[in-house]
Design an enzyme around this catalytic site. Sequence first.
Site, PDB file in Angstrom:
ATOM      1  N   HIS A 373       0.770  -1.235   0.000  1.00  0.00           N
ATOM      2  CA  HIS A 373       0.000   0.000   0.000  1.00  0.00           C
ATOM      3  C   HIS A 373       0.805   1.291   0.000  1.00  0.00           C
ATOM      4  CE1 HIS A 373      -3.862   1.715  -0.071  1.00  0.00           C
ATOM      5  NE2 HIS A 373      -4.464   0.893   0.762  1.00  0.00           N
ATOM      6  N   TYR A 487     -14.026   4.898   9.964  1.00  0.00           N
ATOM      7  CA  TYR A 487     -13.170   5.435   8.902  1.00  0.00           C
ATOM      8  C   TYR A 487     -13.687   4.933   7.567  1.00  0.00           C
ATOM      9  CZ  TYR A 487      -8.694   6.041   6.294  1.00  0.00           C
ATOM     10  OH  TYR A 487      -7.719   6.393   5.389  1.00  0.00           O
ATOM     11  N   SER A 489     -12.504   5.469   3.496  1.00  0.00           N
ATOM     12  CA  SER A 489     -11.501   6.045   2.613  1.00  0.00           C
ATOM     13  C   SER A 489     -12.143   6.735   1.424  1.00  0.00           C
ATOM     14  CB  SER A 489     -10.567   4.930   2.124  1.00  0.00           C
ATOM     15  OG  SER A 489      -9.597   5.442   1.256  1.00  0.00           O
ATOM     16  N   THR A 500      -5.543  10.124  -0.185  1.00  0.00           N
ATOM     17  CA  THR A 500      -6.912   9.876   0.268  1.00  0.00           C
ATOM     18  C   THR A 500      -7.263  10.888   1.351  1.00  0.00           C
ATOM     19  OG1 THR A 500      -6.186   8.346   1.973  1.00  0.00           O
ATOM     20  CG2 THR A 500      -6.806   7.385  -0.160  1.00  0.00           C
TER      21      THR A 500
END
Length: 659
Positions: A373, A487, A489, A500
């Site tokens: 990532h 959360y 994204s 993001t």
Amino acid sequence: MVARLLLLRARPRRPAGGPGPVRRRLSAGSGSREYLQRSIVPTMHFQDSLPRLPIPKLEDTIKRYLRAQKPLLDDGQFRKTEQFCKSFENGIGKELHEQLVAQDKQNKHTSYISGPWFDMYLTARDPVVLNFNPFVAFHPDPKSEYNDQLTRATNMTISAIRFLKTLRTGLLEPEVFHLNPAKSDTDTFKRLIRFVPSSLSWYGAYLVNAYPLDMSQYFRLFNSTRLPRPVRDELVTDESARHLLVLRKGHFYVFDVLDQDGNIVSASEIQAHLKYILSDSSATPDFPLAYLTTENRDVWAELRERLVSGGNEEALRKVDTAVFCLCLDDFPIKDLVHLSHTMLHSDGTNRWFDKSFNLILAKDGTAAVHFEHAWGDGVAVLRFFNEVFKDSTQAPAITPQSQPAHTDSSAAVRRLNFKLDDAMKASIGAAKDKFDAIVKTLTIDFIQFQRGGKEFLKNQKLSPDAVAQLAFQMAFLRQYGRTVATYESCSTAAFKHGRTETIRPASIFTKKCSEAFVREPSRHSAGELCQMMVECSTYHGQLTKEAAMGQGFDRHLFALRYLAAAKGIALPELFLDPAYRQINHNILSTSTLSSSTVNIGGFAPVVPDGFGIGYAVHDKWIGCNVSSYPGRNAREFLQCVEKALEDIFDAIEGKRIKT
């Protein structure tokens, strides 16, 4: 669906942006099958003129932060947090904000979040697998006979290399979000916009309601890896390498997929080489090297140095610089839960978790992309994913009847051998034990809610994403009796080097609505419940728009905290407030990435007592893939999600809600 869909440290312009807008000359032998497409607009045509990611006003960030805290705190806690915010806004926060704005003005080639976000990923010492890397699984090939492992692996490999060549020659269509495709997604517009200078091209697209997206991450897709280093890892890319890395039964194989002129090796040769690898009857090594990529990053960094000094430098370079990593598994997929475990972590022997991505194919042809990532987010990966699926299914390089080339694969394919001393073997064994122990604690489960999806909800004037997020809030309230940090994204790829932003789905509106559904449904009519859902939907839409436009609060506060640390300033009280720590302990971590090519996707929880929620609202159904560790129960949570969705649909249809 995909995970924590999250670029590059602020560095000199060329590496940060990847391949520039100038096209590379096509090789003399290039034919139509070398490329996925031949865009008349150069791939990076809009990159130079993309708007810059805005830094929100400090007062706006504080207001948004407090609004997100409201449903999570009692009155006394909220008053304390308000006071911390007021002191921050009028004191050290104001100074840090002014410094951040000044710094941003001096770095117009990038975004204010790019460097800090890279550091966040690359300085993290936790293993990348389960903590950061997500997966996205393809649908099967619509033609069932093409799902044979060798056939599909060959076709997907060829399509991936076609994508690489199309990207590097500037022939890949630029990534553009079209609000009015009838006007902007046309040959006429493309013929005109290609003549507009790159420094102005974004404005030309904007005039017809088209929004080009940042493509600076794309060059990291190929020939890239994350190298473990003490304190801070390093992203490396070597575009000169022409070989593919194949993992099978824990063994490493390499062979060239591009010739010396840059042309793709024939499909029949690649098929022959993969067949040769699949026919290797060697047992899995006693000490599979791949386990080292599951280690703590500092531990792995030290072990890698020992591997290099022990005579493995050249073999490791082959692994690091390979175009990508193709993983061929020796077992079929049983069901969607087995698919998720296999593609998210597997048994650790047959993945190289540090590569930019692993293309995984099970014995029955089930395929997925597992990606690291730090280098990039979901926009680049999903574009690659969609193009590979489309090309490999609509223009496959080989058929199930195709015969492999008559070639000496034993000469073309090289199996990498690693020199391991007893200490290294012991380290691999220790890594395996740790990995096995954590994997055993991970639970994954999946539901498909078939009563309706995007079409039905949009007809009710409700945001499908807002409804899904409301269901998660209702489910957690039913299961655990409270509202927690959540959360979601959101991409900011509309801006140069955007990454993001966070949408905070838990709001005073979702809390009120969840409590009405879960705790006192008999006190409210279906109409009243629907009105509350409309309020949730409207507010969620506002949050989503703000996040996509770079107007959330999370990244701004993150950058201010990062700047304070970089300047050696004592951490401001706002960041020491337990409420700040709590809102960043994301018990519900959610991510959605809808595409007709995506079967399922997922990731692990980001905190030990959390849920990792990958979901997608399709036209006629809603899918949800949830992971958890001990202390949370993914199966029970999904049952509560299903109950929440049933209640929501009942209310929409005017039915009485059952307790």
